[in-house]
Design a protein around this motif. Structure first.
Motif, PDB file in Angstrom:
ATOM      1  N   UNK A  33       8.928  44.772   3.676  1.00 37.00           N
ATOM      2  CA  UNK A  33       9.796  43.827   4.378  1.00 37.00           C
ATOM      3  C   UNK A  33      10.214  44.398   5.723  1.00 37.00           C
ATOM      4  N   UNK A  34      10.209  43.534   6.729  1.00 37.30           N
ATOM      5  CA  UNK A  34      10.642  43.975   8.051  1.00 37.30           C
ATOM      6  C   UNK A  34      10.275  42.952   9.092  1.00 37.30           C
ATOM      7  N   UNK A  35      10.655  43.186  10.333  1.00 38.87           N
ATOM      8  CA  UNK A  35      10.401  42.212  11.397  1.00 38.87           C
ATOM      9  C   UNK A  35       8.916  42.127  11.737  1.00 38.87           C
ATOM     10  N   UNK A  36       8.535  41.064  12.419  1.00 43.38           N
ATOM     11  CA  UNK A  36       7.167  40.931  12.901  1.00 43.38           C
ATOM     12  C   UNK A  36       6.856  42.101  13.833  1.00 43.38           C
ATOM     13  N   UNK A  40       3.579  46.039   8.914  1.00 44.51           N
ATOM     14  CA  UNK A  40       3.394  45.681   7.504  1.00 44.51           C
ATOM     15  C   UNK A  40       1.962  45.232   7.213  1.00 44.51           C
ATOM     16  N   UNK A  41       1.447  44.307   8.010  1.00 41.24           N
ATOM     17  CA  UNK A  41       0.087  43.811   7.787  1.00 41.24           C
ATOM     18  C   UNK A  41      -0.950  44.895   8.039  1.00 41.24           C
ATOM     19  N   UNK A  42      -0.689  45.769   8.998  1.00 38.42           N
ATOM     20  CA  UNK A  42      -1.597  46.894   9.231  1.00 38.42           C
ATOM     21  C   UNK A  42      -1.683  47.781   8.000  1.00 38.42           C
ATOM     22  N   UNK A  43      -0.564  47.939   7.312  1.00 39.66           N
ATOM     23  CA  UNK A  43      -0.555  48.743   6.085  1.00 39.66           C
ATOM     24  C   UNK A  43      -1.462  48.121   5.026  1.00 39.66           C
ATOM     25  N   UNK A 195       3.474  41.552   1.861  1.00 37.71           N
ATOM     26  CA  UNK A 195       4.103  41.647   3.174  1.00 37.71           C
ATOM     27  C   UNK A 195       4.921  40.393   3.410  1.00 37.71           C
ATOM     28  N   UNK A 196       6.162  40.569   3.885  1.00 36.76           N
ATOM     29  CA  UNK A 196       6.985  39.397   4.178  1.00 36.76           C
ATOM     30  C   UNK A 196       8.111  39.756   5.127  1.00 36.76           C
TER      31      UNK A 196
END
Length: 233
Positions: A33-36, A40-43, A195-196
């Motif tokens: 969870x976290x800002x755009x 997160x998506x890279x992870x 991811x969100x």
């Protein structure tokens, strides 16, 4: 056990982004969870083998999918990872059934009998029987999401990776599909990493929350943490 430690960099002509994240957990459902733009998506992409990793590892129940120290770097198709992309990434020229079966076929062979049976079971389980021959453009957003989830599960993954799975859906449908996702994962015993940046999705689904900011893990919280809601909302 999901054990992740990843260090990588992505860049273009204007900027460079460094990712340095690590977490290990036995939780059945983990939310990043976290800002755009936090990484997160890279992870998720690195876990699936879609991005080169400079240093680190990805291990599922002790099996190394990636370990740069030992020279291990399994191909994406050998990792046993199911991936649900944010915009579903369905093939517009293929039917619902062929989309779900896509990862089980190749240009050299037809679908095996046991794989065909699995596809048929997923079609029925997700209520897609009446539209099995339909193309994605004729489906609603919720139906497209079900097709994408069925496709991600068709390969019997060891872990399911979900990138903003409900971002394109309205609130009532989100609630319905969250419940459906919980049902499917519980039935199949598959852990998930989602991811969100939607706090409602995280609070409804996650057993553990990994807060990601600026390419790093800033905090980890259990779902029963008394301060979780206050920290997310």
């Amino acid at each position: 056990m999901i054990d992740v430690s990843l260090q990588l960099s992505v860049s273009d002509t204007r900027r460079r982004f460094d990712l340095d994240v690590a977490f290990a957990t036995n939780a059945p459902f983990v939310a990043l969870y976290g800002p755009s733009g936090a990484g997160k998506s890279l992870t998720l992409q690195a876990m699936a083998g879609l991005l080169p990793v400079r240093t680190g590892h990805v291990k599922l129940n002790g099996r190394a999918l990636l370990d740069t120290a030992d020279g291990i770097n399994l191909a994406t198709e050998a990792r046993g990872v199911g991936y649900l992309f944010q915009h579903y990434a369905l093939f517009p020229h293929l039917s619902v059934r062929d989309n779900i079966a896509f990862g089980l076929t190749s240009w050299r062979r037809r679908l095996k009998a046991e794989d065909a049976a699995r596809v048929d079971e997923l079609i029925e389980s997700f209520g897609l029987t009446a539209m099995a021959r339909s193309k994605p453009a004729t489906l609603s957003g919720g139906q497209q999401q079900r097709v994408a989830l069925a496709r991600a599960l068709a390969c019997n993954p060891q872990v399911l990776l979900l990138d903003e799975p409900f971002a394109a859906l309205h609130s009532a449908l989100k609630r319905e599909l969250r419940a459906e996702l919980q049902r499917v994962l519980a039935q199949r015993g598959i852990p998930a990493v989602m991811v969100s940046h939607d706090a409602d999705d995280v609070l409804a689904l996650a057993d553990e929350v990994v807060l990601v900011e600026g390419g790093q893990v800033s905090q980890r919280l259990r779902a029963d943490d008394a301060d979780l809601r206050a920290r997310l909302l």
